[in-house]
Design an enzyme around this catalytic site. Structure first.
Site, PDB file in Angstrom:
ATOM      1  CD  GLU A   1    -105.033  22.224 -51.434  1.00  0.00           C
ATOM      2  OE1 GLU A   1    -103.836  21.953 -51.202  1.00  0.00           O
ATOM      3  OE2 GLU A   1    -105.767  22.807 -50.637  1.00  0.00           O
TER       4      GLU A   1
ATOM      5  CB  CYS B   1     -97.301  19.083 -56.032  1.00  0.00           C
ATOM      6  SG  CYS B   1     -97.753  17.887 -54.787  1.00  0.00           S
TER       7      CYS B   1
ATOM      8  CB  CYS C   1    -105.538   9.121 -48.725  1.00  0.00           C
ATOM      9  SG  CYS C   1    -104.078   8.105 -49.030  1.00  0.00           S
TER      10      CYS C   1
ATOM     11  CB  CYS D   1     -99.750   8.424 -43.236  1.00  0.00           C
ATOM     12  SG  CYS D   1     -99.414   7.227 -44.546  1.00  0.00           S
TER      13      CYS D   1
ATOM     14  CB  CYS E   1    -100.625  12.328 -43.927  1.00  0.00           C
ATOM     15  SG  CYS E   1    -101.257  12.956 -45.495  1.00  0.00           S
TER      16      CYS E   1
ATOM     17  CB  CYS F   1     -97.443  20.105 -52.715  1.00  0.00           C
ATOM     18  SG  CYS F   1     -96.064  19.193 -53.398  1.00  0.00           S
TER      19      CYS F   1
HETATM   20  N1  SAH Z   1     -99.394   8.478 -50.917  1.00  0.00           N
HETATM   21  C1  SAH Z   1     -98.161   8.943 -51.489  1.00  0.00           C
HETATM   22  C2  SAH Z   1     -98.204  10.351 -52.051  1.00  0.00           C
HETATM   23  C3  SAH Z   1     -98.854  11.435 -51.241  1.00  0.00           C
HETATM   24  S1  SAH Z   1     -98.021  12.052 -49.838  1.00  0.00           S
HETATM   25  C4  SAH Z   1     -97.040   8.789 -50.491  1.00  0.00           C
HETATM   26  O1  SAH Z   1     -97.316   8.432 -49.348  1.00  0.00           O
HETATM   27  O2  SAH Z   1     -95.894   8.986 -50.848  1.00  0.00           O
HETATM   28  C5  SAH Z   1     -96.655  12.986 -50.411  1.00  0.00           C
HETATM   29  C6  SAH Z   1     -95.590  13.205 -49.318  1.00  0.00           C
HETATM   30  O3  SAH Z   1     -96.024  14.159 -48.334  1.00  0.00           O
HETATM   31  C7  SAH Z   1     -95.300  11.953 -48.546  1.00  0.00           C
HETATM   32  O4  SAH Z   1     -93.931  11.766 -48.384  1.00  0.00           O
HETATM   33  C8  SAH Z   1     -95.976  12.236 -47.230  1.00  0.00           C
HETATM   34  O5  SAH Z   1     -95.459  11.423 -46.237  1.00  0.00           O
HETATM   35  C9  SAH Z   1     -95.709  13.697 -47.036  1.00  0.00           C
HETATM   36  N2  SAH Z   1     -96.540  14.336 -46.009  1.00  0.00           N
HETATM   37  C10 SAH Z   1     -97.815  14.112 -45.740  1.00  0.00           C
HETATM   38  N3  SAH Z   1     -98.244  14.883 -44.719  1.00  0.00           N
HETATM   39  C11 SAH Z   1     -97.210  15.629 -44.312  1.00  0.00           C
HETATM   40  C12 SAH Z   1     -97.037  16.635 -43.291  1.00  0.00           C
HETATM   41  N4  SAH Z   1     -98.016  17.011 -42.504  1.00  0.00           N
HETATM   42  N5  SAH Z   1     -95.824  17.207 -43.180  1.00  0.00           N
HETATM   43  C13 SAH Z   1     -94.825  16.824 -43.991  1.00  0.00           C
HETATM   44  N6  SAH Z   1     -94.941  15.893 -44.965  1.00  0.00           N
HETATM   45  C14 SAH Z   1     -96.111  15.291 -45.132  1.00  0.00           C
END
Ligand code: SAH
Length: 369
Positions: A93, A106, A113, A117, A120, A342
């Site tokens: 996306e 974005c 990935c 996390c 996420c 994003c």
């Molecule tokens: N791998 C990189 C970039 C992708 S994630 C990183 O970890 O920074 C981009 C941002 O979105 C990160 O800060 C991540 O923690 C956040 N993010 C992911 N899932 C989320 C969710 N469900 N709600 C809010 N933020 C989220």
């Protein structure tokens, strides 16, 4: 199948070498670069500054290709989301978020990935593959196509900023990301300034300095917890690169200054990481780093083990960080009606719509940046 080579994604030097190999004069590379990245041309026939026979030659061997847009959606608030489909059918996306003084794109660096996390949604998917430089640049070009922004405008752009906050960990696909960033920066082409590009990492410490030195773009770090114990759970990469090392890498990030702060992203999870004590610990942790803190209301997805913090908890947290001298804007949820992927909006299930609406009224009513 089209066996012609795609010229998008080649560096200037690679493009020059390619053309030299077919006997073209060196200045042709510069002309072609201008057509591809400044004018956005995809058809050699339209490249009228090139001799007709040369255009025909090029068309026999090469293409100027973009990934396909498999689906386009627009939110009530103007946010647009494009589901980008690459040549092998894999998808990622790409989201455009218009604001008063800027427009942020974005983009994704990987399909899937490896980081898992906990909060996420992408973390629940396996890594499928790294994106190639052409596929990363291709997202920017596809967005420019959709926004009608060719030739690359000097001022008043709809697309001013780029953040690597879509799918994937950019520092685990560093070479392709770096090649793409260099193309995006080139001021005879897409011409997005390095101050307007942000690489977001979960904390791949050994690559942070290199990326800062080589690319000089802004750094965002997904922090989300202030103790190793909790961060080990939320961001398992922390077991490899714990907080002390991560903070060190931030402290010595090349080019960081008060005018160019490191952004710490902190997703607000109810009862998990959102207490005043944790806000204070956060302030202690980032002491001495020119920083700002982005508080992101958690965006839930089906089966997610967390809930978003209350508006009150988020405000209290922000107040503590602010009072310590760090700007701490709360990210306004955007494009939730189209469930953009994003950053804060990492979810793509339509089933979620209802719960999101409810969540929106209950949870954060954050202020804008
Ligand atoms: N791998 C990189 C970039 C992708 S994630 C990183 O970890 O920074 C981009 C941002 O979105 C990160 O800060 C991540 O923690 C956040 N993010 C992911 N899932 C989320 C969710 N469900 N709600 C809010 N933020 C989220």
């Amino acid at each position: 199948m089209d066996v012609r080579k795609n010229l998008v994604g080649l560096s200037r030097a690679e493009l020059a070498a390619e053309l030299a190999a077919i006997g073209a004069e060196p200045y042709r590379a510069r002309q072609l670069w201008h057509w591809i990245y400044h004018r956005g041309a995809t058809d050699f026939a339209a490249m009228t500054s090139l001799a007709k026979s040369f255009r025909a030659d090029l068309a026999e061997r090469y293409v100027v290709a973009r990934p396909d847009v498999a689906r386009a959606q627009r939110s009530d608030d103007g946010t647009q989301k494009w589901l980008i489909r690459f040549a092998d059918g894999q998808e990622a996306e790409c989201v455009h978020i218009p604001e008063e003084d800027r427009g942020t794109l974005c983009i994704s660096s990987q399909v899937g990935c490896t980081l898992t996390c906990k909060f996420c949604h992408t973390g629940t998917q396996r890594l499928v593959r790294n994106l190639a430089a052409a596929e990363i640049v291709g997202q920017v070009m596809a967005a420019r196509d959709a926004l009608g922004e060719w030739p690359s405008p000097k001022d008043d752009r709809l697309l001013t900023n780029i953040v690597f906050m879509g799918m994937g960990e950019p520092l685990y696909n560093y070479e392709h990301v770096a090649a793409a960033v260099k193309i995006i920066l080139d001021n005879e082409g897409l011409s997005v300034s390095r101050r307007k590009i942000t690489l977001s990492t979960a904390g791949v410490v050994p690559m942070m300095r290199k990326s800062g030195e080589e690319l000089g773009v802004n750094l965002a770090v997904s922090l989300h917890a202030v103790t190793d114990e909790l961060r080990d759970v939320l961001v398992p990469l922390n077991k490899k690169y714990p907080l002390a090392e991560l903070m060190d890498a931030c402290r010595t990030y090349p080019g960081a200054s008060n005018a160019r702060r490191v952004t710490f992203e902190y997703v607000m999870l109810s009862g998990v990481n959102d207490s005043p004590a944790e806000a204070k610990e956060l302030v202690r942790l980032i002491a001495g780093i020119p920083a700002k803190v982005n508080l992101i209301p958690f965006n839930p997805w089906p089966g997610a083990p967390y809930e978003c913090s209350s508006a009150r908890a988020i405000t209290a947290f922000a107040d503590i960080v602010n009072a310590a001298g760090y700007p701490s804007p709360v990210r306004t949820p955007r494009g939730r009606d189209i469930l953009a992927a994003c950053g804060q909006l990492k979810s793509d299930s339509v089933k979620l719509k209802k719960s999101l609406r409810r969540d929106e009224t209950e949870a954060a009513q954050p202020s804008t940046r």
